[in-house]
Design a protein around this motif. Sequence first.
Motif, short mmCIF file in Angstrom:
data_model
loop_
_atom_site.label_atom_id
_atom_site.label_comp_id
_atom_site.label_asym_id
_atom_site.label_seq_id
_atom_site.Cartn_x
_atom_site.Cartn_y
_atom_site.Cartn_z
N ARG A 7 0.83 -1.21 0.00
CA ARG A 7 0.00 0.00 0.00
C ARG A 7 0.87 1.25 0.00
O ARG A 7 0.57 2.23 -0.70
CB ARG A 7 -0.95 0.00 1.19
CG ARG A 7 -2.07 -1.01 1.06
CD ARG A 7 -3.09 -0.88 2.17
NE ARG A 7 -2.57 -1.16 3.49
CZ ARG A 7 -2.48 -2.37 4.04
NH1 ARG A 7 -2.91 -3.43 3.37
NH2 ARG A 7 -2.01 -2.52 5.25
N LYS A 8 1.95 1.23 0.76
CA LYS A 8 2.84 2.39 0.81
C LYS A 8 3.46 2.64 -0.56
O LYS A 8 3.55 3.77 -1.01
CB LYS A 8 3.93 2.15 1.86
CG LYS A 8 4.80 3.35 2.12
CD LYS A 8 5.76 3.08 3.26
CE LYS A 8 6.63 4.28 3.54
NZ LYS A 8 7.56 4.02 4.64
N ARG A 9 3.86 1.57 -1.22
CA ARG A 9 4.45 1.70 -2.56
C ARG A 9 3.42 2.24 -3.55
O ARG A 9 3.75 3.01 -4.44
CB ARG A 9 4.99 0.36 -3.02
CG ARG A 9 5.76 0.50 -4.34
CD ARG A 9 6.28 -0.78 -4.88
NE ARG A 9 7.14 -1.47 -3.94
CZ ARG A 9 7.56 -2.71 -4.11
NH1 ARG A 9 7.19 -3.40 -5.17
NH2 ARG A 9 8.34 -3.28 -3.22
N ALA A 10 2.16 1.83 -3.40
CA ALA A 10 1.10 2.29 -4.31
C ALA A 10 0.95 3.80 -4.28
O ALA A 10 0.66 4.42 -5.31
CB ALA A 10 -0.23 1.61 -3.97
N LEU A 11 1.16 4.42 -3.13
CA LEU A 11 1.04 5.88 -3.03
C LEU A 11 2.11 6.60 -3.84
O LEU A 11 1.91 7.74 -4.25
CB LEU A 11 1.15 6.32 -1.56
CG LEU A 11 -0.05 6.04 -0.68
CD1 LEU A 11 0.27 6.41 0.76
CD2 LEU A 11 -1.27 6.78 -1.16
N SER A 12 3.24 5.95 -4.07
CA SER A 12 4.34 6.57 -4.79
C SER A 12 4.19 6.52 -6.30
O SER A 12 4.89 7.22 -7.01
CB SER A 12 5.66 5.90 -4.39
OG SER A 12 5.85 6.03 -3.00
N ARG A 13 3.28 5.67 -6.79
CA ARG A 13 3.08 5.57 -8.23
C ARG A 13 2.44 6.86 -8.76
O ARG A 13 1.66 7.51 -8.07
CB ARG A 13 2.17 4.40 -8.57
CG ARG A 13 2.72 3.05 -8.23
CD ARG A 13 1.86 1.91 -8.80
NE ARG A 13 0.45 2.24 -8.95
CZ ARG A 13 -0.55 1.64 -8.31
NH1 ARG A 13 -0.28 0.66 -7.45
NH2 ARG A 13 -1.79 1.99 -8.53
N ASP A 14 2.75 7.21 -10.01
CA ASP A 14 2.12 8.39 -10.62
C ASP A 14 0.61 8.24 -10.67
O ASP A 14 -0.12 9.22 -10.51
CB ASP A 14 2.67 8.60 -12.04
CG ASP A 14 4.11 9.11 -12.02
OD1 ASP A 14 4.54 9.65 -10.99
OD2 ASP A 14 4.80 8.95 -13.05
N VAL A 19 -5.82 9.07 -0.74
CA VAL A 19 -6.38 8.49 0.47
C VAL A 19 -6.82 9.62 1.40
O VAL A 19 -6.01 10.48 1.73
CB VAL A 19 -5.35 7.59 1.20
CG1 VAL A 19 -5.93 7.06 2.49
CG2 VAL A 19 -4.89 6.46 0.30
N TRP A 20 -8.10 9.61 1.75
CA TRP A 20 -8.64 10.55 2.73
C TRP A 20 -9.06 9.74 3.94
O TRP A 20 -9.87 8.82 3.82
CB TRP A 20 -9.87 11.29 2.18
CG TRP A 20 -9.55 12.32 1.16
CD1 TRP A 20 -9.26 13.63 1.40
CD2 TRP A 20 -9.50 12.16 -0.25
NE1 TRP A 20 -9.02 14.29 0.22
CE2 TRP A 20 -9.17 13.40 -0.82
CE3 TRP A 20 -9.71 11.07 -1.11
CZ2 TRP A 20 -9.04 13.59 -2.19
CZ3 TRP A 20 -9.58 11.27 -2.47
CH2 TRP A 20 -9.25 12.51 -2.99
N SER A 21 -8.54 10.09 5.10
CA SER A 21 -8.87 9.36 6.33
C SER A 21 -9.39 10.35 7.37
O SER A 21 -8.81 11.41 7.58
CB SER A 21 -7.64 8.66 6.90
OG SER A 21 -7.21 7.65 6.02
N VAL A 22 -10.46 9.95 8.01
CA VAL A 22 -11.03 10.73 9.10
C VAL A 22 -10.95 9.84 10.33
O VAL A 22 -11.49 8.74 10.34
CB VAL A 22 -12.48 11.15 8.79
CG1 VAL A 22 -13.05 11.98 9.91
CG2 VAL A 22 -12.55 11.90 7.46
N PRO A 52 1.69 13.91 -0.25
CA PRO A 52 0.80 14.73 -1.08
C PRO A 52 -0.49 14.03 -1.54
O PRO A 52 -1.46 14.71 -1.90
CB PRO A 52 1.66 15.12 -2.28
CG PRO A 52 2.83 14.20 -2.26
CD PRO A 52 3.01 13.72 -0.86
N LYS A 53 -0.52 12.71 -1.48
CA LYS A 53 -1.73 11.99 -1.90
C LYS A 53 -2.56 11.51 -0.71
O LYS A 53 -3.45 10.69 -0.88
CB LYS A 53 -1.35 10.79 -2.77
CG LYS A 53 -0.79 11.19 -4.12
CD LYS A 53 -0.54 9.97 -4.96
CE LYS A 53 -0.04 10.38 -6.34
NZ LYS A 53 0.19 9.20 -7.18
#
Length: 134
Positions: A7-14, A19-22, A52-53
């Motif tokens: 999941r962490k690696r997925a955030l780095s992809r273009d 992800v919005w978390s409350v 940033p994402k």
Amino acid sequence: MTGRMLRKRALSRDDGPMVWSVIDEGVLHRPIGSPQIVREQLEYLTEVARHPKVAVQIVPYGAKAGAGLLGAFGIAEMRGIPYTVYVEGQPHGRTISDRGLIAKLVTRYDTIRGEAHSQPLSLKVIEEAIRIWI
């Protein structure tokens, strides 16, 4: 590779997801594990919250968003259109694809988010909680 690392690696992809978390403020003060473990988890949360994402917002104790106390859920969207919701439950969660139920849960999410602190203030609240766990 563990799910968390994927999941962490997925955030780095273009083309990676946003992800919005409350998160309820009580989570920042609940002693799950040793003080060191809680502090490390909160430090990691601040690291992720600066990505940033990623948007992390804290719902304060004084919020009137009772809808958030009904249980955790995650909304998956594609091109801004909610298409499925995962609802946490015991002993198993469930995935919902019924458009009417999804619309109700999106409204619930919006209600909860409306009671949450802004992202910058949420980050300050998390950082204050870290100091408590030292």
